[in-house]
Design an enzyme around this catalytic site. Structure first.
Site, short mmCIF file in Angstrom:
data_model
loop_
_atom_site.label_atom_id
_atom_site.label_comp_id
_atom_site.label_asym_id
_atom_site.label_seq_id
_atom_site.Cartn_x
_atom_site.Cartn_y
_atom_site.Cartn_z
N PHE A 1 0.84 -1.20 0.00
CA PHE A 1 0.00 0.00 0.00
C PHE A 1 0.88 1.25 0.00
CE2 PHE A 1 -2.86 3.11 2.03
CZ PHE A 1 -3.88 3.07 1.10
N GLU A 2 1.91 1.25 0.81
CA GLU A 2 2.79 2.41 0.93
C GLU A 2 3.79 2.49 -0.22
OE1 GLU A 2 2.75 4.90 3.10
OE2 GLU A 2 1.06 4.05 4.20
#
Length: 181
Positions: free
Chosen positions: A14-15
């Site tokens: 996600f990051e």
């Protein structure tokens, strides 16, 4: 409960990982997997140090979730909430209607509340609509058909793609394989 290996992967994907400091959409210096505490302009780190930063920092976010959530969570739900809190912060977790809804036991409404958190610096982030324009991420059943049976799991509105899909999706995007619905 602690974050699982799948939960760490959720945060990582996600990051995304940047080994050179950059300004995130909210204008904050960031490095590694969303690390902001010591990031500064011009900073560079190794992959192993990025992993170390994440593993050390995620403990703090586990504790935020433990302190805020008053209902039972399974491992996937816990992982999703730690990832969400890692991305948005403890203050936003505690102030969110999502937390109130969750703590009232209304699990079904949590995805709609999470979906509201789609802005950085006042601008809507398009996320995977841009990264995966040909995949229908709104329909996990169709996604399973397009890229493999049992390919994804929906947890609190996160479409979580299983480990065996990373190679299939790496050509499409390197930043994320999850999104808020």
């Amino acid at each position: 409960m602690n974050i699982s290996a799948n939960g760490l992967e959720l945060i990582k994907h996600f990051e995304g990982c940047e080994l050179k400091a950059y300004k995130c959409p909210a204008g904050v210096w960031t490095i590694g997997y969303g690390h902001i505490k010591t990031a500064e302009e011009g900073m560079e780190i190794s992959q192993s140090y990025a992993d170390e930063l994440l593993e050390g920092e995620v403990v703090e976010y586990e504790e935020y979730v433990h302190n805020a959530v008053k209902v039972e969570l399974n491992q996937d739900q816990f992982d999703a909430l730690v990832s969400w809190t890692f991305n948005l912060g403890n203050g936003n977790l505690n102030a969110s209607t999502m937390l109130k809804v969750l703590n009232s036991g209304n699990y079904e409404e949590v995805p709609a509340q999470m979906k509201r958190w789609n802005k950085a610096g006042g601008k809507v982030l398009e996320g995977l609509k841009l990264a995966f324009p040909d995949l229908d991420l709104e329909d996990p059943a169709r996604l399973n058909t397009e890229i493999g049976q049992d390919a994804c799991v929906t947890v609190f509105g996160f479409v979580i793609l299983q480990t065996n899909l990373r190679s299939k999706l790496s050509a499409l995007a390197t930043r994320c394989i999850t999104r808020l619905r």
